[in-house]
Write a protein that holds these residues in place. Structure first.
Motif, PDB file in Angstrom:
ATOM      1  N   VAL A  21       0.853  -1.182   0.000  1.00 32.52           N
ATOM      2  CA  VAL A  21       0.000   0.000   0.000  1.00 32.52           C
ATOM      3  C   VAL A  21       0.894   1.240   0.000  1.00 32.52           C
ATOM      4  CG1 VAL A  21      -1.790   1.304   1.197  1.00 32.52           C
ATOM      5  CG2 VAL A  21      -1.818  -1.207   1.256  1.00 32.52           C
ATOM      6  N   SER A  22       0.685   2.107  -0.984  1.00 31.30           N
ATOM      7  CA  SER A  22       1.390   3.392  -1.067  1.00 31.30           C
ATOM      8  C   SER A  22       0.373   4.519  -0.953  1.00 31.30           C
ATOM      9  CB  SER A  22       2.125   3.537  -2.409  1.00 31.30           C
ATOM     10  OG  SER A  22       3.077   2.510  -2.598  1.00 31.30           O
ATOM     11  N   ALA A  23       0.847   5.675  -0.525  1.00 28.09           N
ATOM     12  CA  ALA A  23      -0.008   6.863  -0.457  1.00 28.09           C
ATOM     13  C   ALA A  23       0.776   8.079  -0.923  1.00 28.09           C
ATOM     14  CB  ALA A  23      -0.511   7.086   0.965  1.00 28.09           C
ATOM     15  N   PHE A  24       0.172   8.873  -1.803  1.00 27.88           N
ATOM     16  CA  PHE A  24       0.798  10.135  -2.206  1.00 27.88           C
ATOM     17  C   PHE A  24       0.982  11.024  -0.977  1.00 27.88           C
ATOM     18  CE2 PHE A  24      -0.966   9.103  -6.477  1.00 27.88           C
ATOM     19  CZ  PHE A  24       0.212   9.220  -7.203  1.00 27.88           C
ATOM     20  N   TYR A  25       2.135  11.701  -0.945  1.00 18.36           N
ATOM     21  CA  TYR A  25       2.503  12.498   0.232  1.00 18.36           C
ATOM     22  C   TYR A  25       2.939  13.882  -0.228  1.00 18.36           C
ATOM     23  CZ  TYR A  25       5.080  13.760   4.525  1.00 18.36           C
ATOM     24  OH  TYR A  25       5.546  14.377   5.666  1.00 18.36           O
ATOM     25  N   LEU A  26       2.326  14.908   0.368  1.00 17.26           N
ATOM     26  CA  LEU A  26       2.625  16.296   0.016  1.00 17.26           C
ATOM     27  C   LEU A  26       3.607  16.888   1.028  1.00 17.26           C
ATOM     28  CD1 LEU A  26       1.869  18.741  -1.823  1.00 17.26           C
ATOM     29  CD2 LEU A  26       0.156  19.329  -0.085  1.00 17.26           C
TER      30      LEU A  26
ATOM     31  N   TRP B 281      -2.268  10.862   1.310  1.00 12.15           N
ATOM     32  CA  TRP B 281      -2.060  10.807   2.761  1.00 12.15           C
ATOM     33  C   TRP B 281      -2.404  12.139   3.419  1.00 12.15           C
ATOM     34  CZ3 TRP B 281      -1.482   7.566   6.673  1.00 12.15           C
ATOM     35  CH2 TRP B 281      -1.042   8.079   7.901  1.00 12.15           C
ATOM     36  N   ASN B 282      -1.975  13.245   2.828  1.00 11.19           N
ATOM     37  CA  ASN B 282      -2.104  14.530   3.536  1.00 11.19           C
ATOM     38  C   ASN B 282      -2.366  15.711   2.609  1.00 11.19           C
ATOM     39  OD1 ASN B 282       0.436  14.493   2.351  1.00 11.19           O
ATOM     40  ND2 ASN B 282       1.418  15.626   4.015  1.00 11.19           N
ATOM     41  N   GLU B 283      -3.187  15.528   1.594  1.00 16.49           N
ATOM     42  CA  GLU B 283      -3.562  16.647   0.714  1.00 16.49           C
ATOM     43  C   GLU B 283      -4.709  17.425   1.355  1.00 16.49           C
ATOM     44  OE1 GLU B 283      -2.505  18.048  -1.951  1.00 16.49           O
ATOM     45  OE2 GLU B 283      -1.360  16.639  -3.175  1.00 16.49           O
ATOM     46  N   TRP B 284      -4.382  18.188   2.399  1.00 19.33           N
ATOM     47  CA  TRP B 284      -5.425  18.908   3.130  1.00 19.33           C
ATOM     48  C   TRP B 284      -6.106  19.953   2.267  1.00 19.33           C
ATOM     49  CZ3 TRP B 284      -7.286  17.400   7.724  1.00 19.33           C
ATOM     50  CH2 TRP B 284      -6.537  16.470   8.446  1.00 19.33           C
ATOM     51  N   GLY B 285      -5.404  20.530   1.309  1.00 17.63           N
ATOM     52  CA  GLY B 285      -6.016  21.517   0.431  1.00 17.63           C
ATOM     53  C   GLY B 285      -7.009  20.915  -0.536  1.00 17.63           C
ATOM     54  N   GLU B 286      -7.003  19.592  -0.677  1.00 17.81           N
ATOM     55  CA  GLU B 286      -7.946  18.886  -1.551  1.00 17.81           C
ATOM     56  C   GLU B 286      -8.815  17.909  -0.760  1.00 17.81           C
ATOM     57  OE1 GLU B 286      -5.152  17.292  -4.335  1.00 17.81           O
ATOM     58  OE2 GLU B 286      -5.192  19.079  -5.592  1.00 17.81           O
ATOM     59  N   LYS B 287      -8.704  17.948   0.545  1.00 13.14           N
ATOM     60  CA  LYS B 287      -9.467  17.094   1.451  1.00 13.14           C
ATOM     61  C   LYS B 287      -9.353  15.623   1.058  1.00 13.14           C
ATOM     62  CE  LYS B 287     -13.979  17.018   2.492  1.00 13.14           C
ATOM     63  NZ  LYS B 287     -15.335  17.532   2.756  1.00 13.14           N
ATOM     64  N   ALA B 288      -8.196  15.275   0.511  1.00 13.22           N
ATOM     65  CA  ALA B 288      -7.878  13.874   0.215  1.00 13.22           C
ATOM     66  C   ALA B 288      -6.862  13.453   1.264  1.00 13.22           C
ATOM     67  CB  ALA B 288      -7.317  13.731  -1.197  1.00 13.22           C
ATOM     68  N   VAL B 289      -7.347  13.060   2.436  1.00 17.86           N
ATOM     69  CA  VAL B 289      -6.468  12.841   3.576  1.00 17.86           C
ATOM     70  C   VAL B 289      -6.807  11.539   4.292  1.00 17.86           C
ATOM     71  CG1 VAL B 289      -5.980  15.279   3.992  1.00 17.86           C
ATOM     72  CG2 VAL B 289      -7.963  14.247   5.062  1.00 17.86           C
ATOM     73  N   MET B 290      -5.752  10.838   4.679  1.00 18.17           N
ATOM     74  CA  MET B 290      -5.885   9.679   5.552  1.00 18.17           C
ATOM     75  C   MET B 290      -5.548  10.039   6.994  1.00 18.17           C
ATOM     76  SD  MET B 290      -6.909   7.084   3.740  1.00 18.17           S
ATOM     77  CE  MET B 290      -6.500   5.667   4.761  1.00 18.17           C
ATOM     78  N   GLU B 291      -4.799  11.107   7.190  1.00 20.24           N
ATOM     79  CA  GLU B 291      -4.430  11.517   8.540  1.00 20.24           C
ATOM     80  C   GLU B 291      -5.685  11.843   9.355  1.00 20.24           C
ATOM     81  OE1 GLU B 291      -0.053  13.536   7.913  1.00 20.24           O
ATOM     82  OE2 GLU B 291      -1.804  14.835   7.784  1.00 20.24           O
TER      83      GLU B 291
ATOM     84  N   GLY C 238      -6.099   2.339  -7.742  1.00 24.79           N
ATOM     85  CA  GLY C 238      -6.084   3.522  -6.892  1.00 24.79           C
ATOM     86  C   GLY C 238      -7.415   3.767  -6.215  1.00 24.79           C
ATOM     87  N   ILE C 239      -7.380   4.573  -5.165  1.00 24.40           N
ATOM     88  CA  ILE C 239      -8.579   4.923  -4.406  1.00 24.40           C
ATOM     89  C   ILE C 239      -8.337   6.262  -3.739  1.00 24.40           C
ATOM     90  CG2 ILE C 239      -7.831   3.789  -2.254  1.00 24.40           C
ATOM     91  CD1 ILE C 239     -10.749   2.850  -1.891  1.00 24.40           C
ATOM     92  N   MET C 240      -9.418   6.974  -3.415  1.00 18.56           N
ATOM     93  CA  MET C 240      -9.277   8.242  -2.680  1.00 18.56           C
ATOM     94  C   MET C 240     -10.264   8.239  -1.521  1.00 18.56           C
ATOM     95  SD  MET C 240     -11.244  10.991  -5.152  1.00 18.56           S
ATOM     96  CE  MET C 240     -13.026  10.898  -5.467  1.00 18.56           C
ATOM     97  N   PRO C 241      -9.847   8.734  -0.348  1.00 14.12           N
ATOM     98  CA  PRO C 241     -10.793   8.855   0.762  1.00 14.12           C
ATOM     99  C   PRO C 241     -11.765  10.008   0.579  1.00 14.12           C
ATOM    100  CG  PRO C 241      -8.642   9.691   1.401  1.00 14.12           C
ATOM    101  CD  PRO C 241      -8.470   9.077   0.039  1.00 14.12           C
ATOM    102  N   GLY C 242     -11.453  10.938  -0.307  1.00 11.33           N
ATOM    103  CA  GLY C 242     -12.331  12.071  -0.568  1.00 11.33           C
ATOM    104  C   GLY C 242     -11.669  13.018  -1.545  1.00 11.33           C
ATOM    105  N   TRP C 243     -12.417  14.038  -1.971  1.00 11.38           N
ATOM    106  CA  TRP C 243     -11.846  15.070  -2.846  1.00 11.38           C
ATOM    107  C   TRP C 243     -12.684  16.330  -2.719  1.00 11.38           C
ATOM    108  CZ3 TRP C 243      -7.388  15.421  -5.482  1.00 11.38           C
ATOM    109  CH2 TRP C 243      -7.217  16.541  -6.313  1.00 11.38           C
ATOM    110  N   ASP C 244     -12.010  17.443  -2.395  1.00  5.93           N
ATOM    111  CA  ASP C 244     -12.710  18.713  -2.228  1.00  5.93           C
ATOM    112  C   ASP C 244     -11.633  19.795  -2.164  1.00  5.93           C
ATOM    113  OD1 ASP C 244     -13.967  20.997  -1.312  1.00  5.93           O
ATOM    114  OD2 ASP C 244     -15.180  19.969   0.193  1.00  5.93           O
ATOM    115  N   ASN C 245     -11.427  20.500  -3.273  1.00  3.70           N
ATOM    116  CA  ASN C 245     -10.366  21.505  -3.292  1.00  3.70           C
ATOM    117  C   ASN C 245     -10.879  22.922  -3.018  1.00  3.70           C
ATOM    118  OD1 ASN C 245     -11.600  22.037  -5.749  1.00  3.70           O
ATOM    119  ND2 ASN C 245      -9.895  21.285  -6.995  1.00  3.70           N
TER     120      ASN C 245
END
Length: 756
Positions: A379-384, A705-715, A654-661
């Protein structure tokens, strides 16, 4: 046969009213004073015939049992307050609808009742690191005289549990009861609460305080007398013994925990289904669930009645995410329906269903074959790495800028919009503190994330946002498994990388491949850099279509890395949603990566901003000009055979927990409506059934993992806590458990991918 005859007799009695009863029924219907929705909601044990004709049940049985035809009329009170009616032997509600209503006769006793002392809801602070049992049991005691019954039941429980008791505050009487409970159960947590929200608010108070976090299951009980029912005591005992049987609880509980489709366990007969059970609670439940973007189809109502049940942690967490406060609950006035507490009871079924979980009745809690699903091998996660100030952002966005500033200022674009989404456990961190990266890696490892794919911002020799990884290279003791994704698109002012003023250009100067390779090599030599096959360091390119000559550029990059002693590289690329200036042959790369929502959203999915107009279930803010699409529809498309057949054969799912920029684009944002940990679980489990088997190396890639500006976050977030991590941990549990226990080294043995 006997059961069938019983139903037939019930039908005949319900429909074959006598002459006087038929006249009574006509008078009731003409008056409009009989509330069908209330009656069905207040007396849920009606058989299907009487549920269809509740006034018949009232006339034949209910009035004599003291049932109310509407919230305000109490038959026994009416006779006591109107002795002439009682003396004449008249039926109270018949007299009221034909004579008493016009005369203004009193319907119920409104003399002052017991007034309980007013107190504030207590502040709860328990040590989160305290020793815990695997289960928690919560008991709300409104009727102190019922405590001996609960004490006897609790003493007979054969599994370990932590006990939490809430007491409706009654002054010194509650002090005495608290001392008695703590004498019986010295380790119990006992708190006094105000008389508000029935048993629901006291339970939610524990949930909201986080004291029920970390348990495998939570049982909720309460001292239910149901004085509006003649069978109140019998019903309470049935509800309790349905989830706490005298024998076999350990076996039943193990079956419930092992059943990955079960979310709630109730007594037999307590799983109520169908719109007839709404009572007066539909509007309130709809508003309640909109707080986390869970939709309500009225006909799909299915919930655990009686408010006594076992809950799985995800259901507890979704209740917590509703963020209900004591001030939202009505003052107690003997209501039998139509309160927030009643709405929460019905909303519970929708929360479970939104996560793909079902209500199990006691006889359905049995050992079941494990569902056939493919678990990810890596399992990998994009990290900003953006969260620290740099001169470039100071110049473009203001001194000291990081994306936290945008995240905090994200506006609400519709009723119930989950913005701003803000961090919880890790806080508003600064990635110049390398310890933060170690804390992130620890959270990720516990949930089954094997490595972070860190964006690498390199522009023809100019590197930005590199302080976190430079700090990491100086701290070899910080565990942070990672690899790089060269984010090779130009930086633009409107954040999308596709349009707007260019802030930092990617020019691909001649010979850039060798310079890039030299820059990358120092990271690839770090022991923490990921080599999924044990040999080749992994590298990704974000926009391969933007390369001037993709095949030639990639070949030269590979050669340059070999020349630097790095050796062969496993090179991948993002399967982007918008074509670039060049066409890339699939086999130029070793693998491709799905990056939702890229390539998945169609006009059919739009709830707002598309050709089908506004289909949002809630009001949209004036001035919003963005796009809102349905997360669930996108998730369904992502696992469809048609979509997956169009992907390159060597694609990582791939999968996303959410998306909202919204944090980046304000009222022009693109938003996935209905994204929450429950719907993330539904997507993930569907992918485990339909997509992971064909994924490259059986891998899973998370955006992000931590795209808080796009609300795509696992944290962990202040809204959902660590629920997304819990969902992922459930999907990777077998491997994580093996690493932590079979190897005997506290989770530090070889990861899943090491033997791929």
């Amino acid at each position: 046969m006997a059961e069938g005859l019983g139903r037939l007799r019930a039908f005949v009695r319900a429909m074959a009213l006598g002459g006087a009863e038929r006249r009574y029924r006509r008078a009731v219907l003409r008056s409009g004073l009989f509330d069908r929705a209330f009656y069905r909601g207040a007396y849920p044990g009606l058989n299907p015939i009487y549920r269809r004709f509740p006034e018949n049940h009232f006339i034949v049985h209910g009035e004599g049992m003291g049932y109310r035809p509407n919230p305000d009329f109490v038959p026994h009170d009416y006779l006591r307050l109107n002795p002439d009616v009682a003396a004449a032997g008249l039926r109270p509600f018949l007299h009221f609808v034909t004579i008493g209503h016009a005369e203004g006769r009193p319907m119920r006793d409104v003399s002052p009742k017991e007034v309980l002392p007013a107190i504030e809801m207590p502040v709860l602070r328990l040590d989160p690191a305290r020793a815990k049992a695997e289960q928690a049991i919560v008991v709300h005691v409104f009727y102190p005289d019922l405590w001996p019954e609960f004490r006897s039941i609790l003493r007979g429980i054969e599994v370990g549990y932590d006990l939490f008791v809430t007491l409706t505050w009654r002054g010194e009487e509650s002090d005495r009861l608290k001392a008695l409970i703590q004498k019986d159960f010295p380790r119990a947590t006992v708190v006094a609460v105000p008389n508000r929200g029935r048993d629901i608010l006291p339970f939610l108070h524990l949930v909201n305080a986080g004291v029920l976090d970390g348990y495998r299951a939570v049982a909720k009980l309460h001292s239910k007398k149901s004085p509006h029912r003649v069978d109140g005591d019998q019903w309470r005992r049935h509800l309790i013994r349905g989830i706490l049987p005298e024998n076999g609880l350990a076996t039943r509980l193990a079956a419930f925990l092992a059943d990955d489709q079960a979310g709630i366990w109730v007594a037999d007969g307590q799983h109520f289904k169908g719109a007839a059970w709404w009572g007066s609670n539909l509007a309130c439940a709809r508003q309640l669930l909109a707080r986390i973007e869970v939709g309500v189809e009225a006909e799909a109502l299915a919930f655990p009645a009686g408010s006594i049940y076992w809950l799985k942690p995800l259901v507890v967490g979704l209740l917590k995410s509703l963020r209900l406060t004591p001030q939202m609950f009505e003052e107690e006035a003997g209501q039998l329906d139509g309160t927030l507490a009643h709405a929460v009871e019905r909303a519970l079924g929708y929360l479970a269903a939104s996560a793909g979980l079902q209500v199990r009745q006691a006889s359905e809690v049995v050992a079941r074959p494990a569902a056939q699903r493919v678990r990810p091998r890596l399992v990998s996660a994009f990290y900003l790495p953006q969260f620290h100030p740099v001169p470039e952002n100071d110049a473009w966005w203001g001194r000291g800028y990081t994306e936290w500033r945008a995240a905090i200022a994200a506006p609400s674009c519709y009723a119930g919009h989950l913005q701003p989404m803000l961090p919880a456990d890790l806080g508003f961190y600064d990635l110049r503190a390398t310890e933060v990266m170690g804390a992130q890696a620890a959270l990720a490892r516990q949930a089954g994330v094997d490595a972070f794919c860190v964006y690498h911002y390199w522009f023809d020799g100019r590197q930005v946002l590199d302080a976190p990884l430079r700090g990491l290279l100086r701290r070899p003791e910080v565990e942070f498994p990672f690899y790089l994704c060269w984010a090779n698109e130009s930086w633009r002012r409107n954040w999308d990388g596709l349009s707007g003023e260019v802030l930092l250009n990617q020019s691909y100067a001649p010979g850039f491949e060798a310079a890039l390779a030299e820059n990358l090599a120092r990271y690839m030599r770090d022991p923490r850099y990921l080599r999924p096959d044990g040999r080749r360091p992994r590298l990704m390119i974000y926009r391969p279509e933007d390369l001037p000559d993709p095949a030639a550029n990639v070949a030269r990059l590979r050669d340059a890395l070999r020349g630097l002693g790095v050796g062969e590289v496993e090179l991948g690329a993002v399967s982007f949603h918008i074509a670039g200036p060049q066409v890339v042959v699939a086999d130029v790369f070793d693998f491709w990566v799905e990056m939702p929502p890229h390539g998945l959203v169609t006009a059919e999915d739009y709830l707002f901003g598309g050709p089908q107009g506004n289909r949002m279930p809630v009001p949209v803010s004036a001035g919003f000009r963005g796009l809102v699409y349905d997360y669930a529809r996108v998730a369904a498309r992502a696992v469809s055979p048609e979509y997956r057949a169009g992907l390159p054969a060597n694609t990582i799912a791939g999968i996303m927990p959410g998306w909202d920029n919204t944090a980046r684009r304000g009222m022009a944002a693109h938003i996935a409506y209905g994204a929450h940990p429950g719907s993330f679980r539904v997507w993930l489990r569907a992918l485990m059934r339909e997509g992971l088997a064909g994924s490259y190396r059986q891998e899973l890639f998370i955006n992000a993992w931590n795209e808080w500006g796009e609300k795509a976050v696992m944290e962990p977030s202040q809204t959902f806590g660590d629920l997304c991590l819990q969902v992922l941990a459930e999907a990777t549990m077998a491997e994580n458990m093996h690493r932590a226990t079979a190897a005997g080294d506290g989770g530090q043995s070889m990861p899943r991918w090491a033997t791929a």
